[in-house]
Structure formats: C-alpha cells, structure tokens
Design an enzyme around this catalytic site. Structure first.
Site, PDB file in Angstrom:
ATOM      1  N   LYS A  13      52.639  51.516  43.024  1.00 38.41           N
ATOM      2  CA  LYS A  13      52.857  52.263  41.782  1.00 38.41           C
ATOM      3  C   LYS A  13      51.742  51.967  40.774  1.00 38.41           C
ATOM      4  O   LYS A  13      51.135  52.874  40.223  1.00 38.41           O
ATOM      5  CB  LYS A  13      54.221  51.907  41.160  1.00 38.41           C
ATOM      6  CG  LYS A  13      55.410  52.178  42.073  1.00 38.41           C
ATOM      7  CD  LYS A  13      56.731  51.835  41.403  1.00 38.41           C
ATOM      8  CE  LYS A  13      56.948  50.353  41.130  1.00 38.41           C
ATOM      9  NZ  LYS A  13      57.040  49.505  42.333  1.00 38.41           N
ATOM     10  N   ARG A  88      64.813  52.332  36.427  1.00 42.48           N
ATOM     11  CA  ARG A  88      65.147  51.805  37.750  1.00 42.48           C
ATOM     12  C   ARG A  88      66.629  51.491  37.900  1.00 42.48           C
ATOM     13  O   ARG A  88      67.008  50.761  38.832  1.00 42.48           O
ATOM     14  CB  ARG A  88      64.252  50.641  38.156  1.00 42.48           C
ATOM     15  CG  ARG A  88      64.333  49.416  37.337  1.00 42.48           C
ATOM     16  CD  ARG A  88      62.996  48.730  37.296  1.00 42.48           C
ATOM     17  NE  ARG A  88      62.646  47.908  38.422  1.00 42.48           N
ATOM     18  CZ  ARG A  88      61.372  47.537  38.664  1.00 42.48           C
ATOM     19  NH1 ARG A  88      60.385  47.946  37.900  1.00 42.48           N
ATOM     20  NH2 ARG A  88      61.109  46.751  39.659  1.00 42.48           N
ATOM     21  N   ARG A 127      48.760  39.975  46.756  1.00 42.00           N
ATOM     22  CA  ARG A 127      48.295  40.561  45.483  1.00 42.00           C
ATOM     23  C   ARG A 127      47.722  39.481  44.564  1.00 42.00           C
ATOM     24  O   ARG A 127      48.270  38.389  44.428  1.00 42.00           O
ATOM     25  CB  ARG A 127      49.454  41.256  44.770  1.00 42.00           C
ATOM     26  CG  ARG A 127      49.051  41.685  43.354  1.00 42.00           C
ATOM     27  CD  ARG A 127      50.003  42.634  42.699  1.00 42.00           C
ATOM     28  NE  ARG A 127      51.381  42.231  42.842  1.00 42.00           N
ATOM     29  CZ  ARG A 127      52.402  43.049  42.640  1.00 42.00           C
ATOM     30  NH1 ARG A 127      52.182  44.310  42.309  1.00 42.00           N
ATOM     31  NH2 ARG A 127      53.629  42.619  42.783  1.00 42.00           N
ATOM     32  N   ARG A 155      51.151  36.634  40.594  1.00 37.48           N
ATOM     33  CA  ARG A 155      52.337  36.812  39.758  1.00 37.48           C
ATOM     34  C   ARG A 155      53.420  35.819  40.162  1.00 37.48           C
ATOM     35  O   ARG A 155      53.595  35.533  41.334  1.00 37.48           O
ATOM     36  CB  ARG A 155      52.864  38.244  39.938  1.00 37.48           C
ATOM     37  CG  ARG A 155      52.603  39.127  38.749  1.00 37.48           C
ATOM     38  CD  ARG A 155      52.829  40.564  39.041  1.00 37.48           C
ATOM     39  NE  ARG A 155      54.200  40.894  39.408  1.00 37.48           N
ATOM     40  CZ  ARG A 155      54.625  42.138  39.614  1.00 37.48           C
ATOM     41  NH1 ARG A 155      53.774  43.147  39.481  1.00 37.48           N
ATOM     42  NH2 ARG A 155      55.864  42.387  39.956  1.00 37.48           N
ATOM     43  N   ARG A 166      64.027  41.208  44.872  1.00 38.17           N
ATOM     44  CA  ARG A 166      63.486  42.447  44.276  1.00 38.17           C
ATOM     45  C   ARG A 166      63.750  43.633  45.195  1.00 38.17           C
ATOM     46  O   ARG A 166      64.137  44.708  44.741  1.00 38.17           O
ATOM     47  CB  ARG A 166      61.979  42.293  44.022  1.00 38.17           C
ATOM     48  CG  ARG A 166      61.678  41.420  42.817  1.00 38.17           C
ATOM     49  CD  ARG A 166      60.260  40.873  42.833  1.00 38.17           C
ATOM     50  NE  ARG A 166      59.254  41.905  42.763  1.00 38.17           N
ATOM     51  CZ  ARG A 166      57.963  41.708  43.065  1.00 38.17           C
ATOM     52  NH1 ARG A 166      57.560  40.500  43.455  1.00 38.17           N
ATOM     53  NH2 ARG A 166      57.099  42.693  42.971  1.00 38.17           N
TER      54      ARG A 166
HETATM   55  P1  AP5 Z   1      50.787  47.486  43.313  1.00 41.57           P
HETATM   56  O1  AP5 Z   1      50.092  48.761  43.006  1.00 41.57           O
HETATM   57  O2  AP5 Z   1      50.615  46.352  42.396  1.00 41.57           O
HETATM   58  O3  AP5 Z   1      52.338  47.801  43.626  1.00 41.57           O
HETATM   59  P2  AP5 Z   1      53.556  48.150  42.662  1.00 41.57           P
HETATM   60  O4  AP5 Z   1      54.314  49.265  43.287  1.00 41.57           O
HETATM   61  O5  AP5 Z   1      53.080  48.331  41.270  1.00 41.57           O
HETATM   62  O6  AP5 Z   1      54.404  46.840  42.851  1.00 41.57           O
HETATM   63  P3  AP5 Z   1      55.110  45.881  41.792  1.00 41.57           P
HETATM   64  O7  AP5 Z   1      55.339  44.582  42.504  1.00 41.57           O
HETATM   65  O8  AP5 Z   1      54.359  45.855  40.502  1.00 41.57           O
HETATM   66  O9  AP5 Z   1      56.466  46.608  41.610  1.00 41.57           O
HETATM   67  P4  AP5 Z   1      57.766  46.017  41.055  1.00 41.57           P
HETATM   68  O10 AP5 Z   1      58.542  47.255  40.828  1.00 41.57           O
HETATM   69  O11 AP5 Z   1      58.375  44.997  41.909  1.00 41.57           O
HETATM   70  O12 AP5 Z   1      57.279  45.229  39.763  1.00 41.57           O
HETATM   71  P5  AP5 Z   1      57.323  45.530  38.196  1.00 41.57           P
HETATM   72  O13 AP5 Z   1      56.128  44.943  37.589  1.00 41.57           O
HETATM   73  O14 AP5 Z   1      57.653  46.947  37.944  1.00 41.57           O
HETATM   74  O15 AP5 Z   1      50.331  47.051  44.792  1.00 41.57           O
HETATM   75  C1  AP5 Z   1      50.807  45.836  45.380  1.00 41.57           C
HETATM   76  C2  AP5 Z   1      49.676  45.175  46.192  1.00 41.57           C
HETATM   77  O16 AP5 Z   1      49.343  46.011  47.299  1.00 41.57           O
HETATM   78  C3  AP5 Z   1      48.375  44.994  45.412  1.00 41.57           C
HETATM   79  O17 AP5 Z   1      47.764  43.801  45.838  1.00 41.57           O
HETATM   80  C4  AP5 Z   1      47.523  46.203  45.794  1.00 41.57           C
HETATM   81  O18 AP5 Z   1      46.135  45.911  45.742  1.00 41.57           O
HETATM   82  C5  AP5 Z   1      47.992  46.456  47.223  1.00 41.57           C
HETATM   83  N1  AP5 Z   1      48.006  47.882  47.563  1.00 41.57           N
HETATM   84  C6  AP5 Z   1      48.333  48.928  46.748  1.00 41.57           C
HETATM   85  N2  AP5 Z   1      48.268  50.094  47.419  1.00 41.57           N
HETATM   86  C7  AP5 Z   1      47.911  49.766  48.691  1.00 41.57           C
HETATM   87  C8  AP5 Z   1      47.678  50.534  49.874  1.00 41.57           C
HETATM   88  N3  AP5 Z   1      47.799  51.879  49.871  1.00 41.57           N
HETATM   89  N4  AP5 Z   1      47.344  49.887  51.018  1.00 41.57           N
HETATM   90  C9  AP5 Z   1      47.213  48.532  51.020  1.00 41.57           C
HETATM   91  N5  AP5 Z   1      47.414  47.745  49.938  1.00 41.57           N
HETATM   92  C10 AP5 Z   1      47.754  48.355  48.786  1.00 41.57           C
HETATM   93  O19 AP5 Z   1      58.619  44.683  37.759  1.00 41.57           O
HETATM   94  C11 AP5 Z   1      58.599  43.285  37.825  1.00 41.57           C
HETATM   95  C12 AP5 Z   1      59.921  42.726  37.340  1.00 41.57           C
HETATM   96  O20 AP5 Z   1      60.108  43.078  35.949  1.00 41.57           O
HETATM   97  C13 AP5 Z   1      61.187  43.277  38.029  1.00 41.57           C
HETATM   98  O21 AP5 Z   1      61.482  42.560  39.206  1.00 41.57           O
HETATM   99  C14 AP5 Z   1      62.243  43.065  36.934  1.00 41.57           C
HETATM  100  O22 AP5 Z   1      62.624  41.722  36.860  1.00 41.57           O
HETATM  101  C15 AP5 Z   1      61.466  43.412  35.679  1.00 41.57           C
HETATM  102  N6  AP5 Z   1      61.532  44.835  35.339  1.00 41.57           N
HETATM  103  C16 AP5 Z   1      60.483  45.713  35.269  1.00 41.57           C
HETATM  104  N7  AP5 Z   1      60.906  46.933  34.931  1.00 41.57           N
HETATM  105  C17 AP5 Z   1      62.257  46.846  34.784  1.00 41.57           C
HETATM  106  C18 AP5 Z   1      63.262  47.798  34.478  1.00 41.57           C
HETATM  107  N8  AP5 Z   1      62.945  49.098  34.254  1.00 41.57           N
HETATM  108  N9  AP5 Z   1      64.549  47.371  34.437  1.00 41.57           N
HETATM  109  C19 AP5 Z   1      64.865  46.070  34.654  1.00 41.57           C
HETATM  110  N10 AP5 Z   1      63.960  45.125  34.968  1.00 41.57           N
HETATM  111  C20 AP5 Z   1      62.666  45.512  35.034  1.00 41.57           C
HETATM  112 MG    MG Z   2      53.360  47.282  39.474  1.00 43.27          MG
END
Ligand code: AP5
Ligand code: MG
Length: 208
Positions: A13, A88, A127, A155, A166
């Site tokens: 994402k 989410r 990552r 992270r 997660r």
């Molecule tokens: P990346 O692009 O970083 O993936 P992502 O989908 O953004 O993954 P996240 O881990 O950020 O998602 P998440 O939803 O768990 O975390 P968030 O920060 O939202 O890619 C991942 C890796 O793969 C990178 O190393 C990249 O280089 C590599 N990659 C990317 N594309 C690739 C490809 N095509 N092929 C190969 N490699 C690739 O949330 C974190 C925490 O915050 C949650 O757990 C929760 O506690 C809290 N939180 C956030 N939002 C909310 C909400 N709305 N409600 C409640 N809690 C929330």
């Molecule tokens: Mg992300």
C-alpha cells in the site's frame, strides 16, 4: 481523486501510494504513518497508540477516526486524497462516509491490493525505512542505496509475532469492509503479487 487503498500488511500500500500521489498530485494520508509520528513525538495520542501497534493490534476506532477525519478536512485534501490503511474496520468506514457526505464529496475508488498470506511475511521482515527521507526499502526486493544503507531502520511491529496478530486482524476486522465498498460499486481488485512496477501498471489499468 478521492481514493482508499486496502490490503493486508505488506501488500505494498505504502509503496504504491508513494507512486500514485505523484501522478495525481494528492496528499498521501497513511494512518499508520500518522500514528508512528505521534509515537515518535510522544503525544498523548502516541502514548495510547504505542502498545496496540507494537502488539499488532488495531488502535481503537475513536482514536483513529478523529485523527483521520481531521486530517482530510485540511485544505490540501480539498481536491482529493489517497487514504492508506484507513478505514480498516466497519465503524471507520461508516464514519468516513458520514464525514464525506457532510463535506458534500464522494469517493472515486477503493483499491484492494491482494497478496496471498504466505508471501507477505518475507516482505514484512525484510522491510527497512530511511528515517531521513521516509523512503521504504526491502533488503532483498528493493535494497537501500549505499548512502542510506547505514541509517535504515526496522519498524517495531515488523516482527514475526506482531505480524501474526496484524494479519489475523486484517482478516477479522478489515476484510469485512471489502463487500461494503463492493456493494457501492467502488471496489477495484488488483493482484499485488508481482514486481512493484507491474503492480503500478495494474493499478492504473484498474483505475481506467
Ligand atoms: P509496503 O508498501 O510498506 O506495504 P504496506 O501495505 O504499506 O504494509 P504495512 O505493513 O505498512 O501495512 P499495515 O497495514 O500493516 O501497516 P500500517 O502502517 O497501516 O511494503 C512492505 C515491504 O514489501 C517493503 O519492504 C517494500 O519495499 C516491499 N514491497 C512492496 N511492494 C512489493 C512488491 N510488489 N514486491 C516485492 N516487495 C515489495 O499500520 C500499522 C499499525 O498502526 C497497525 O497494525 C495498527 O496498530 C495501527 N493502525 C494504522 N491504521 C489504523 C487504523 N485505521 N485503525 C486502527 N489501527 C490502525
Ligand atoms: Mg504501509
């Protein structure tokens, strides 16, 4: 363009959002990034969020909803936005609907990036991000350039244990909002199991 990106942890994402916002000239609003910034700054919100995030649990709806709705009310979001990681849960999706209706605007599309569960652990544990530029890398799939290699960090929720929580929260709380948006005719599904450039092409194709 008012868009939402949905997908499991590690689906890409953040990686895709960074590319799309350049194309559409809209702000990238990542609830995860906002929460990590609050934790780093030690604000009250950050103190509340920290424990939930480290454990891979969702931060409570009442905390996240207020934070994001306030953010999309800022002037730079008037012409559009890319929401990454919000909504989410069902209550978050409903709160967003109400806020947009009040503002007299509507979503254009909801993009679901699909990647099978067994492929994403490697993306998560590999990552790394650059605290200076905010850029996200991967030790194998997208290694950081030499000048950033010495300062990249991992992270705190990118551990195998937090990842399990997660992923299970994604399936129990977030996946149920997919039919909510599908019923509105907004959902676009994209297969995220390919190189980042190819995934971007698929997204642009899906957005028409
Ligand atoms: P990346 O692009 O970083 O993936 P992502 O989908 O953004 O993954 P996240 O881990 O950020 O998602 P998440 O939803 O768990 O975390 P968030 O920060 O939202 O890619 C991942 C890796 O793969 C990178 O190393 C990249 O280089 C590599 N990659 C990317 N594309 C690739 C490809 N095509 N092929 C190969 N490699 C690739 O949330 C974190 C925490 O915050 C949650 O757990 C929760 O506690 C809290 N939180 C956030 N939002 C909310 C909400 N709305 N409600 C409640 N809690 C929330
Ligand atoms: Mg992300």
């Amino acid at each position: 363009m008012r868009m939402i990106l949905i997908g499991p942890p590690g689906a890409g994402k953040g990686t895709q959002a960074a590319r799309l916002v350049e194309r559409y000239h809209i702000p990238h609003i990542s609830s995860g990034e906002m929460l990590r910034a609050a934790v780093a700054e030690g604000t009250e919100l950050g103190k509340t969020a920290d424990g939930f995030m480290k454990a891979g649990q969702l931060v409570p709806d009442d905390v996240v909803i207020g934070m994001v709705i306030e953010r999309i009310g800022k002037p730079d979001s008037e012409g559009g936005f890319m929401l990454d990681g919000f909504p989410r849960t069902r209550p978050q999706a409903e709160a967003l609907d109400i806020a947009l209706e009040r503002a007299g605007v509507a979503l254009d599309s909801v993009l679901l990036i699909e990647v099978p569960d067994d492929l994403i652990l490697e993306r998560i544990t590999g990552r790394r991000s650059d605290p200076q530029t905010g850029k996200v890398y991967h030790v194998k799939f997208n290694p950081p350039p030499a000048e950033a290699a010495g300062r990249v960090v991992q992270r705190s929720d990118d551990t195998e244990q937090a990842f399990g929580a997660r992923l299970s929260k994604y399936h129990s709380e977030t996946a149920p909002i997919i039919p909510f948006y599908d019923a509105k005719g907004l959902l676009r599904r994209v297969d995220g199991n390919a190189a980042p450039d190819q995934v971007t092409e698929r997204i642009l194709h899906a957005l028409g």
